[in-house]
Scaffold this active site. Structure first.
Site, PDB file in Angstrom:
ATOM      1  N   HIS A 150     -18.049  41.903 -45.953  1.00 14.73           N
ATOM      2  CA  HIS A 150     -18.132  41.480 -44.554  1.00 14.73           C
ATOM      3  C   HIS A 150     -19.273  42.170 -43.808  1.00 14.73           C
ATOM      4  O   HIS A 150     -19.753  41.653 -42.791  1.00 14.73           O
ATOM      5  CB  HIS A 150     -16.799  41.774 -43.853  1.00 14.73           C
ATOM      6  CG  HIS A 150     -16.500  40.850 -42.708  1.00 14.73           C
ATOM      7  ND1 HIS A 150     -17.462  40.443 -41.801  1.00 14.73           N
ATOM      8  CD2 HIS A 150     -15.348  40.261 -42.311  1.00 14.73           C
ATOM      9  CE1 HIS A 150     -16.903  39.645 -40.900  1.00 14.73           C
ATOM     10  NE2 HIS A 150     -15.634  39.509 -41.192  1.00 14.73           N
ATOM     11  N   ASP A 383     -18.730  21.040 -51.971  1.00 14.91           N
ATOM     12  CA  ASP A 383     -18.713  20.050 -53.049  1.00 14.91           C
ATOM     13  C   ASP A 383     -19.816  20.425 -54.037  1.00 14.91           C
ATOM     14  O   ASP A 383     -21.000  20.264 -53.758  1.00 14.91           O
ATOM     15  CB  ASP A 383     -18.953  18.653 -52.475  1.00 14.91           C
ATOM     16  CG  ASP A 383     -19.051  17.578 -53.544  1.00 14.91           C
ATOM     17  OD1 ASP A 383     -18.937  17.908 -54.751  1.00 14.91           O
ATOM     18  OD2 ASP A 383     -19.260  16.408 -53.178  1.00 14.91           O
TER      19      ASP A 383
END
Length: 437
Positions: A150, A383
């Protein structure tokens, strides 16, 4: 379920022309240094057909040439300031397989449980800034476990990276390209600290080590519950939250649901009426700073709103009371607040030895909450060549009170909330979770 490790290796960027220097580095900004110093893990699940591992890896190597920070390492400069070394040392890439179908291994649509930890590498003691694990099932399904440090990037930037990865895997040009300039958050020549930041974003080391005390059995008795909120419930909730004393103040779905969960978890916990409770809410600064920062900015640009209330007021006042507290607290984290924070963090933090309040060592946030909204991140756009994922979710993260809000895998606008609670509070929560008072 038994997972077999097929391979584990380091994947490095691949460049179309001459590779850049590997001796460069970039400093962490004040927004990088104030956030959680840990890896965040997310899980994707795909139905067949799925692309072969080699295609996934090749796309990753190409996208890392644009997002070099992920292939680097954390370090310090000659003054001891934290930096990202752009050394192209690479990321961890693990291939595994399971001798059963995905439905056999993870029934009930990936119920939050420790079993999720099998689908990504460990988050402890990680040198690499990104880790990826591909797990293949006998039915042809694929699970991708992704972990990222992070300190390098927030959820917005990470989701942009993942979308870019999917574009490259499908032979599409990366669009948009990331903005890498982390030098845009310089303090003003004459610092103006208009707001209180110590005790909110930063605190002293001594105070930061004081945690609520719980019995060991309580700490180990934390379960993560997934609550599903359909469109009808959310519409009713938003209407009720927005009706206040004859005025029609329209609160967002996020504000309304967060207000509801704040009240519901507080009631399920059985807190004393005189206690104070607060919610830590992430606020993206890209559109709030003036001049605004492009959405393509790669890094951290998040601060937090901290609405708070006495328990008796939160529970005895109607829902609009909590919704207004949340709305007003978020609205205050504006351009002036962000610039005040930049000035404070640039001059005061090192001087006074302050540390971030964003601390993953806390096992329980009781009596407080944190709500991380992933509702606007395009995580479902990953995708890689075989279609969008049918499930996306955070990994198992049992910190009591740290909630995640995600678009439901039903993909109809409904919301799933992942809510870690003590086991003895879960029964009460389930009983009142869908009650509208």
């Amino acid at each position: 379920m038994k997972i077999k490790k097929e391979s584990s290796r380091i994947v490095k960027p691949i460049y179309g022309g001459d590779p850049p220097l590997t001796t460069l580095h970039i400093p962490l900004t004040v927004f990088d240094k104030v956030t959680y110093n840990t890896h965040i893990a997310i899980i994707y699940a795909y139905r067949p057909p799925t692309p072969p591992n080699v295609a996934v890896e090749q796309g990753l190597r190409k996208v890392l040439s644009e997002y070099r920070e992920w292939a680097g390492r954390l370090g310090t400069d000659e003054k001891g300031h934290p930096i990202i070394l752009l050394n192209d040392n690479g990321i961890k890439f693990v291939e595994t397989s399971v001798d059963c179908t995905l439905d056999q291994a993870m029934p009930f649509n990936f119920k939050p449980s420790p079993a999720l930890l099998n689908f990504h590498p460990s988050l402890k003691g990680v040198e690499e800034l990104v880790q990826i694990q591909l797990t293949r099932f006998t039915c042809g399904s694929l699970v991708i476990g992704f972990t990222a440090n992070h300190l390098v990037a927030d959820g917005h930037s990470t989701s942009n990276f993942l979308v870019a990865w999917s574009q490259v895997c499908r032979g599409i040009d990366m669009n948009p390209r990331p903005l890498h300039n982390r030098a845009i958050f310089s303090p003003r020549e004459l610092p103006i600290v208009e707001f209180e930041h110590e005790g909110l974003e930063f605190t002293s080391k001594k105070i930061n080590k004081v945690f609520p005390l719980f019995e060991p059995s309580q700490v180990l008795d934390i379960v993560v519950h997934r609550a599903h909120f359909n469109l009808e419930f959310l519409a009713i909730l938003r209407t009720r939250a927005s009706l206040s004393h004859g005025s029609n103040k329209l609160y967002s779905t996020f504000e309304s649901l967060t207000a509801h969960l704040w009240r519901t978890v507080t009631r399920a916990r059985g807190l004393d009426g005189f206690e104070k409770t607060q919610v830590r809410i992430s606020v993206n600064g890209r559109a709030r700073l003036s001049p605004w920062v492009p959405n393509e900015y790669f890094g951290n640009l998040v601060l937090w709103a901290f609405p708070s209330a006495k328990v008796e007021d939160l529970l005895h006042e109607p829902l609009p009371f909590a919704a207004k507290l949340i709305h007003d607290a978020i609205a205050k984290v504006n351009d002036k607040y962000f610039k005040s924070f930049i000035d404070f963090a640039s001059y005061k933090v090192d001087e006074e030895g302050l540390v971030p309040t964003a601390d993953t060592n806390k096992l329980a946030l009781y009596p407080n909450l944190e709500v991380d909204s992933w509702l606007r991140f395009p995580f479902y756009d990953l995708d890689l060549g075989g279609g969008s994922p049918y499930i996306f979710m955070p990994s198992y993260f049992p910190t009591e009170g740290m909630m995640f809000l995600l678009p439901s895998f039903v993909r109809d606008g409904s919301i799933d909330a992942f809510i870690p609670l003590f086991q003895h509070n879960l029964v009460a929560f389930k009983q009142i979770c869908y009650c509208l008072d």
